[in-house]
Design a protein around this motif. Structure first.
Motif, PDB file in Angstrom:
ATOM      1  N   GLY A 181       0.840  -1.318  -0.225  1.00 11.61           N
ATOM      2  CA  GLY A 181       0.011  -0.097  -0.089  1.00 11.61           C
ATOM      3  C   GLY A 181       0.772   1.157   0.019  1.00 11.61           C
ATOM      4  N   PRO A 182       0.336   2.416   0.151  1.00 13.16           N
ATOM      5  CA  PRO A 182       1.038   3.748   0.192  1.00 13.16           C
ATOM      6  C   PRO A 182       2.098   3.817   1.547  1.00 13.16           C
ATOM      7  N   HIS A 183       3.035   4.422   1.227  1.00 10.51           N
ATOM      8  CA  HIS A 183       4.038   4.579   2.136  1.00 10.51           C
ATOM      9  C   HIS A 183       3.949   5.685   3.235  1.00 10.51           C
ATOM     10  N   HIS A 184       3.001   5.280   4.013  1.00 11.61           N
ATOM     11  CA  HIS A 184       2.847   6.223   5.327  1.00 11.61           C
ATOM     12  C   HIS A 184       2.638   5.795   6.492  1.00 11.61           C
ATOM     13  N   THR A 185       3.236   6.536   7.375  1.00 10.29           N
ATOM     14  CA  THR A 185       3.485   5.812   8.665  1.00 10.29           C
ATOM     15  C   THR A 185       2.085   6.159   9.549  1.00 10.29           C
ATOM     16  N   VAL A 186       1.578   5.015  10.194  1.00  7.21           N
ATOM     17  CA  VAL A 186       0.341   5.383  10.958  1.00  7.21           C
ATOM     18  C   VAL A 186       0.695   6.061  12.325  1.00  7.21           C
ATOM     19  N   LYS A 187      -0.038   7.301  12.378  1.00  4.72           N
ATOM     20  CA  LYS A 187       0.384   7.962  13.700  1.00  4.72           C
ATOM     21  C   LYS A 187      -0.965   8.435  14.400  1.00  4.72           C
ATOM     22  N   SER A 188      -0.772   8.616  15.571  1.00  9.40           N
ATOM     23  CA  SER A 188      -2.117   9.434  16.404  1.00  9.40           C
ATOM     24  C   SER A 188      -1.723  10.697  16.760  1.00  9.40           C
ATOM     25  N   VAL A 189      -2.643  11.687  16.225  1.00 10.33           N
ATOM     26  CA  VAL A 189      -2.501  13.024  16.403  1.00 10.33           C
ATOM     27  C   VAL A 189      -3.819  13.849  17.121  1.00 10.33           C
ATOM     28  N   ASN A 190      -3.295  14.578  17.898  1.00  7.52           N
ATOM     29  CA  ASN A 190      -4.566  15.390  18.656  1.00  7.52           C
ATOM     30  C   ASN A 190      -4.957  16.393  17.798  1.00  7.52           C
TER      31      ASN A 190
ATOM     32  N   GLU B  44      -0.474  18.252  14.605  1.00 11.13           N
ATOM     33  CA  GLU B  44       0.507  18.090  13.626  1.00 11.13           C
ATOM     34  C   GLU B  44       0.332  17.412  12.380  1.00 11.13           C
ATOM     35  N   SER B  45       1.187  17.643  11.279  1.00  8.60           N
ATOM     36  CA  SER B  45       0.173  17.124  10.026  1.00  8.60           C
ATOM     37  C   SER B  45       0.339  15.487   9.869  1.00  8.60           C
ATOM     38  N   ILE B  46      -0.648  15.120   9.045  1.00 13.64           N
ATOM     39  CA  ILE B  46      -0.581  13.809   8.967  1.00 13.64           C
ATOM     40  C   ILE B  46      -0.690  13.393   7.578  1.00 13.64           C
ATOM     41  N   SER B  47       0.020  12.589   6.945  1.00 17.20           N
ATOM     42  CA  SER B  47       0.053  12.382   5.419  1.00 17.20           C
ATOM     43  C   SER B  47      -0.768  10.945   5.155  1.00 17.20           C
ATOM     44  N   TYR B  48      -1.408  11.079   3.989  1.00 21.41           N
ATOM     45  CA  TYR B  48      -2.282  10.108   3.596  1.00 21.41           C
ATOM     46  C   TYR B  48      -2.547  10.026   2.211  1.00 21.41           C
ATOM     47  N   GLU B  49      -2.889   9.014   1.595  1.00 17.59           N
ATOM     48  CA  GLU B  49      -3.350   8.976   0.195  1.00 17.59           C
ATOM     49  C   GLU B  49      -5.030   9.073  -0.026  1.00 17.59           C
TER      50      GLU B  49
ATOM     51  N   ALA C 267     -12.058  13.218   3.684  1.00 19.42           N
ATOM     52  CA  ALA C 267     -12.898  13.707   2.705  1.00 19.42           C
ATOM     53  C   ALA C 267     -12.354  14.624   1.821  1.00 19.42           C
ATOM     54  N   ASP C 268     -11.093  14.665   1.829  1.00 25.28           N
ATOM     55  CA  ASP C 268     -10.371  15.743   1.048  1.00 25.28           C
ATOM     56  C   ASP C 268      -8.908  15.245   0.517  1.00 25.28           C
ATOM     57  N   ALA C 269      -8.837  15.607  -0.677  1.00 25.57           N
ATOM     58  CA  ALA C 269      -7.234  15.334  -1.308  1.00 25.57           C
ATOM     59  C   ALA C 269      -6.305  15.861  -0.466  1.00 25.57           C
ATOM     60  N   PRO C 270      -5.203  15.111  -0.207  1.00 27.31           N
ATOM     61  CA  PRO C 270      -4.205  15.594   0.815  1.00 27.31           C
ATOM     62  C   PRO C 270      -3.303  16.566   0.060  1.00 27.31           C
ATOM     63  N   LYS C 271      -2.661  17.440   0.795  1.00 27.54           N
ATOM     64  CA  LYS C 271      -1.394  18.159   0.285  1.00 27.54           C
ATOM     65  C   LYS C 271      -0.246  17.418   0.284  1.00 27.54           C
ATOM     66  N   LYS C 272       0.651  17.692  -0.527  1.00 28.01           N
ATOM     67  CA  LYS C 272       2.046  16.802  -0.681  1.00 28.01           C
ATOM     68  C   LYS C 272       2.605  16.708   0.798  1.00 28.01           C
ATOM     69  N   GLN C 273       2.655  18.054   1.370  1.00 32.29           N
ATOM     70  CA  GLN C 273       3.549  17.747   2.749  1.00 32.29           C
ATOM     71  C   GLN C 273       2.578  17.691   3.924  1.00 32.29           C
ATOM     72  N   GLY C 274       1.375  16.819   3.499  1.00 35.79           N
ATOM     73  CA  GLY C 274       0.730  16.381   4.839  1.00 35.79           C
ATOM     74  C   GLY C 274      -0.398  17.654   5.146  1.00 35.79           C
ATOM     75  N   GLN C 275      -1.235  17.100   5.896  1.00 33.56           N
ATOM     76  CA  GLN C 275      -2.537  18.056   6.287  1.00 33.56           C
ATOM     77  C   GLN C 275      -2.609  18.202   7.695  1.00 33.56           C
TER      78      GLN C 275
ATOM     79  N   ALA D  90      -7.710  15.367 -10.416  1.00 36.17           N
ATOM     80  CA  ALA D  90      -7.740  16.641 -10.954  1.00 36.17           C
ATOM     81  C   ALA D  90      -6.532  17.454 -10.718  1.00 36.17           C
ATOM     82  N   LYS D  91      -6.021  17.312  -9.417  1.00 31.85           N
ATOM     83  CA  LYS D  91      -4.496  17.998  -9.356  1.00 31.85           C
ATOM     84  C   LYS D  91      -3.576  17.284 -10.159  1.00 31.85           C
ATOM     85  N   GLN D  92      -3.771  15.974 -10.540  1.00 31.13           N
ATOM     86  CA  GLN D  92      -2.709  15.458 -11.427  1.00 31.13           C
ATOM     87  C   GLN D  92      -3.157  15.688 -12.807  1.00 31.13           C
ATOM     88  N   GLY D  93      -3.881  16.288 -13.246  1.00 30.85           N
ATOM     89  CA  GLY D  93      -4.291  16.748 -14.792  1.00 30.85           C
ATOM     90  C   GLY D  93      -5.429  16.519 -14.939  1.00 30.85           C
TER      91      GLY D  93
END
Ligand code: FES
Length: 364
Positions: A108-117, A139-144, A165-173, A240-243
């Motif tokens: 799957g996608p390479h994102h580390t699972v983490k808990s964020v408040n 703090e930001s969380i990265s996902y696909e 519900a939203d497309a993520p930003k490259k640097q995390g949300q 859409a972001k990819q074209g």
């Protein structure tokens, strides 16, 4: 169930170490983690979806070491697979250092699972039974786009899973949204709907899931039911972001006009698209005398070719209730779409899964 898990987990007291073949990855599993949790916490992208032992996405082969199953693997794996040493990572307690074999093509996608408040910043009514909540994270969380997270709130023991519900930003949300459908007697949805929860503290753990947009130039057939629009919307925003240059057929199944939402956002995505984009909302229980002139019936009946979309040569992304997903898979198979081109996220409620498993066992 919780007591049983506690008893099983507590018997192991030290982290165990896992070697992954053929990738060469290594990770440790803490005493209170499953094999899958250990991998995801270490950022090892073991494929997974349901995390409750029903989808078999996390299937891997035990090459060496000792494990204990939380749920009987034979509910999901066949005899041959069990004899060959296959296990379900999400249902595996690690009892010694292990070596496992995975299919690297299914990672799957390479994102580390983490808990964020975080804090609920806004809640918005989308329909009579769907709420959108916006959360600001510490703090930001990265996902696909397409993946989901667990949401925990104080006072409710079990977290609940919701798709981003939203497309993520490259640097995390640091700002995320979920669409949450009110479930009758649902503890979390009852809490969310009982009062204005703006300012309440929450914890988000993720990302999870293997539902995400695969790189491809093939047309895509997307189907959403109810709050299943969340990951589909996120996937389309990401595309859409990819074209926005792959043809899309988007089918949105609802009961009545009052159950449709986000139509303005879909229209916006469609207007920016650079390839055919067919959006078909389908209503199954809209009164015949209403002013609705759109499609009616079961949403799965509307899977068919459109200009620029040849269903047999498409990839399909489906999210919604199990009945809709199963019917859509059957229809897509009939149209010639093979299983490896169909990706789905089935809404599964853990208590429902446990009840289903028990009921199935009674009937065996
Ligand atoms: S069976 Fe493990 S993720 Fe579904």
């Amino acid at each position: 169930m919780a007591n049983l898990l506690a008893r099983i987990f507590n018997r192991t007291t030290e982290p165990r170490f896992v070697d992954v073949l053929p990738t060469g990855d290594k990770f440790s599993v803490e005493p209170n983690q499953t094999l899958l949790q250990g991998a995801l916490s270490a950022g090892i992208p073991l494929p997974h979806d349901c995390r409750v032992g029903t989808c078999a996405t996390c299937k891997c082969r035990l090459v060496e070491g000792k494990v204990k199953s939380i749920m009987d693997f034979s509910y999901t794996l066949n005899t041959e697979e069990i004899e060959q040493g296959y296990i379900l990572a999400c249902q595996t307690i690690v009892k010694s250092n292990l070596t496992i074999l995975i299919d690297p093509s299914s990672e799957g996608p390479h994102h580390t699972v983490k808990s964020v408040n975080g804090v609920i910043r806004k809640s918005e009514t989308l329909t009579h039974d769907i709420l959108k909540i916006r959360i600001e994270l510490d703090e930001s969380i990265s996902y696909e786009a397409g993946q989901y997270a667990d949401l925990s709130v104080p006072g409710i023991k079990e977290p609940r899973s919701y798709s981003f519900a939203d497309a993520p930003k490259k640097q995390g949300q640091t700002e995320i949204s979920f669409f949450i459908r009110r479930v009758p007697n649902g503890e979390m949805t009852g809490w969310l709907n009982a009062a204005d929860r703006t300012g309440e503290k929450v914890t988000v753990t993720g990302p999870y899931g293997s539902f995400y947009l695969r790189p491809s130039v093939q047309p895509i057939v997307c189907m959403a039911g109810g709050s299943g629009l969340a990951p589909i919307k996120a996937i389309l925003e990401q595309a859409a972001k990819q074209g926005g240059d792959i043809p899309v057929l988007l089918l949105f199944g609802a009961r009545t006009q009052g159950d449709l939402y986000c139509l303005d956002i879909i229209a916006e995505i469609a207007s920016s698209w650079n390839a055919p984009f067919h959006f078909i909302p389908v209503l199954s229980e809209e009164p015949m005398e209403s002013d609705w002139i759109g499609a009616r019936g079961l949403v799965t009946e509307h899977i068919k070719d459109h200009p620029g979309i040849q269903v047999p040569f498409s990839k399909a992304y489906l999210c919604g209730p199990p009945g809709m997903i199963d019917a859509a898979i059957n229809k897509l198979n009939e149209c010639g779409v093979t299983a490896d081109q169909i990706f789905f996220d089935k809404f599964l409620d853990r208590s429902h899964v446990q009840k289903t498993i028990k009921a199935d066992r009674l009937h065996k």
